[in-house]
Write an enzyme that holds these catalytic residues in place. Sequence first.
Site, PDB file in Angstrom:
ATOM      1  N   GLU A  39     155.986   2.755   7.865  1.00 37.22           N
ATOM      2  CA  GLU A  39     155.292   2.466   6.609  1.00 37.22           C
ATOM      3  C   GLU A  39     154.255   1.365   6.806  1.00 37.22           C
ATOM      4  O   GLU A  39     154.593   0.243   7.185  1.00 37.22           O
ATOM      5  CB  GLU A  39     156.320   2.063   5.550  1.00 37.22           C
ATOM      6  N   GLU A  77     162.558   6.447   4.802  1.00 38.01           N
ATOM      7  CA  GLU A  77     163.148   6.015   6.077  1.00 38.01           C
ATOM      8  C   GLU A  77     163.900   7.136   6.780  1.00 38.01           C
ATOM      9  O   GLU A  77     163.884   7.237   8.017  1.00 38.01           O
ATOM     10  CB  GLU A  77     164.069   4.821   5.840  1.00 38.01           C
ATOM     11  N   GLN A  86     160.197  -1.483   7.599  1.00 38.20           N
ATOM     12  CA  GLN A  86     159.524  -2.693   7.109  1.00 38.20           C
ATOM     13  C   GLN A  86     160.464  -3.887   7.071  1.00 38.20           C
ATOM     14  O   GLN A  86     160.066  -5.018   7.376  1.00 38.20           O
ATOM     15  CB  GLN A  86     158.941  -2.446   5.715  1.00 38.20           C
ATOM     16  N   PHE A  87     161.711  -3.665   6.683  1.00 32.80           N
ATOM     17  CA  PHE A  87     162.757  -4.680   6.698  1.00 32.80           C
ATOM     18  C   PHE A  87     164.054  -3.995   7.114  1.00 32.80           C
ATOM     19  O   PHE A  87     164.257  -2.815   6.824  1.00 32.80           O
ATOM     20  CB  PHE A  87     162.942  -5.330   5.319  1.00 32.80           C
ATOM     21  N   ALA A  88     164.935  -4.743   7.760  1.00 38.02           N
ATOM     22  CA  ALA A  88     166.220  -4.165   8.155  1.00 38.02           C
ATOM     23  C   ALA A  88     166.978  -3.638   6.940  1.00 38.02           C
ATOM     24  O   ALA A  88     167.728  -2.667   7.042  1.00 38.02           O
ATOM     25  CB  ALA A  88     167.058  -5.217   8.886  1.00 38.02           C
ATOM     26  N   ASP A  89     166.778  -4.248   5.799  1.00 39.35           N
ATOM     27  CA  ASP A  89     167.442  -3.828   4.567  1.00 39.35           C
ATOM     28  C   ASP A  89     167.101  -2.393   4.181  1.00 39.35           C
ATOM     29  O   ASP A  89     167.842  -1.752   3.422  1.00 39.35           O
ATOM     30  CB  ASP A  89     167.041  -4.745   3.410  1.00 39.35           C
ATOM     31  N   TYR A  90     165.972  -1.885   4.658  1.00 40.28           N
ATOM     32  CA  TYR A  90     165.510  -0.553   4.266  1.00 40.28           C
ATOM     33  C   TYR A  90     166.078   0.564   5.141  1.00 40.28           C
ATOM     34  O   TYR A  90     165.804   1.737   4.916  1.00 40.28           O
ATOM     35  CB  TYR A  90     163.985  -0.472   4.338  1.00 40.28           C
ATOM     36  N   PHE A 131     169.076   1.722   5.562  1.00 39.82           N
ATOM     37  CA  PHE A 131     170.295   2.431   5.175  1.00 39.82           C
ATOM     38  C   PHE A 131     170.082   3.897   4.795  1.00 39.82           C
ATOM     39  O   PHE A 131     170.947   4.732   5.082  1.00 39.82           O
ATOM     40  CB  PHE A 131     171.018   1.655   4.071  1.00 39.82           C
ATOM     41  N   PRO A 132     168.977   4.292   4.156  1.00 37.94           N
ATOM     42  CA  PRO A 132     168.768   5.725   3.941  1.00 37.94           C
ATOM     43  C   PRO A 132     168.699   6.531   5.243  1.00 37.94           C
ATOM     44  O   PRO A 132     168.930   7.737   5.240  1.00 37.94           O
ATOM     45  CB  PRO A 132     167.436   5.780   3.180  1.00 37.94           C
ATOM     46  N   HIS A 160     165.541  -8.132   1.254  1.00 38.34           N
ATOM     47  CA  HIS A 160     164.607  -8.361   2.358  1.00 38.34           C
ATOM     48  C   HIS A 160     165.157  -9.370   3.357  1.00 38.34           C
ATOM     49  O   HIS A 160     164.397  -9.959   4.120  1.00 38.34           O
ATOM     50  CB  HIS A 160     163.261  -8.880   1.835  1.00 38.34           C
TER      51      HIS A 160
END
Length: 337
Positions: free
Chosen positions: A29, A60, A82-86, A88-89, A129
Site C-alpha cells: 500500500e 492485506e 504499512q504497520f504490523a497491526d495491519y 492480521f487479515p 499502529h
Amino acid sequence: MAGMTMIEALRSAMDVMLETDPGVVVFGEDVGYFGGVFRCTAGLQKTYGEPRVFDTPINESAIVGLAVGMAAQGMKPCVEMQFADYVFPAYDQITQEAARLRHRSNQQFSCPMVIRMPTGGGIFGGQTHSQSPEALFTHVAGLKVVQPCNPYDAKGLLIASIEDPDPVIFLEPKRLYNGPFSGDHTAVSQGWKSHELGEVPDGHYAVPLGKARIHREGSAVTVLAYGTMVFVAEAAAKATGIDAEIVDLRSLLPLDLETIEASVRKTGRCVVLHEATKTSGFAGELIAVVQEACFYHLEAPILRVTGWDAPYPHAQEWSYFPGPERVARALETALED
C-alpha cells in the site's frame, strides 16, 4: 561505506536486490509513487518502473496471496504492510499457505518472500499502529522472523531475507527508523536522538539469519533483547553501572542458541526484554530455552521486563514500554541473590 538511517539502509537493500535480481519485486500500500508511509521505498518506482515496484489496494490478504503465488513461480516478492497491526487479515495466507508450501508440496515448491512491517510503538500511533506481534509468527513452523536494531544489520538482514528460499517476517522497529534511541521519553518527545547514522557498506552484503550479535560485552548478567529494547537495555546498564552483557538476538526464528547459552553460562544470570505484552510473549520461550540449556549455571531466577497485559494504552504509552528504569530494577534484582 556511507552513513545511513535504518530507513535509508532498508531502501538501499531493496535497491541492491532490484538491480541485481530480476525476480525481485516490491509492492504494498502506497509503496510506489508515494514511497511508503515511512518513505522506505522512496524513489524505487522511479528507478525500476511500475512492473517492479507497484501500489496495491488496501487489502492485506490479497497482497500476501499475490506474493505467495509469485514466490511459488520463482519470483522473490518483498512486500510491505504499512504497520504490523495491519497484518492480521493476511495471517491465514501467511500461516496456512506461505509457511507450509515447501512441506505440503514435498519440496516441489518453495516460497521465497519477505513481509516487511513496521513494529512497536513510540510514535504516538495509538492502539492500531503500535503493536508488537512477533510471538504470533515465531510459533509458526516454516517461517523465519527477523528484527534488526541498527542500519548495518537492517540492510544485511533484509538482503539475506530476500535471498532466503523460505518466507521471512521482517519486523522493523519504528522508534529506530531515524537513528539510535536513548530510551527515555524526554529524548523522543524532543525528536530523534540527533538523527545519528550507522555506517553501512555500499552494494551487496548479507548478515546471516539465525545469528545473534553481542551488542555489549559484560560478565555480571546477560540481557536478551531485540529491536528498540537493545538500546533501552544499554541505557539501563549505563545508568546502574552494572556490567551487563547485551545479546542482540537479531533473528528470533531461527534462534542462535549457541550465543545465548555461551553468554548465560558465562554470567550465570539472565534478564529478557521485549515491548510486547507479557503473557505468551516471546520472552517466555527465551526463558524456557535458557532454563533447559543453562539450569546448572544459573545463580538467580530468570527475569523478564515486558509491556503490560492490556490493550495498547495510547495515553500511557511511555509507562507501557519497558523503559530504562524498569530494566534497571530488573538488573539490580538479578544480582541480589
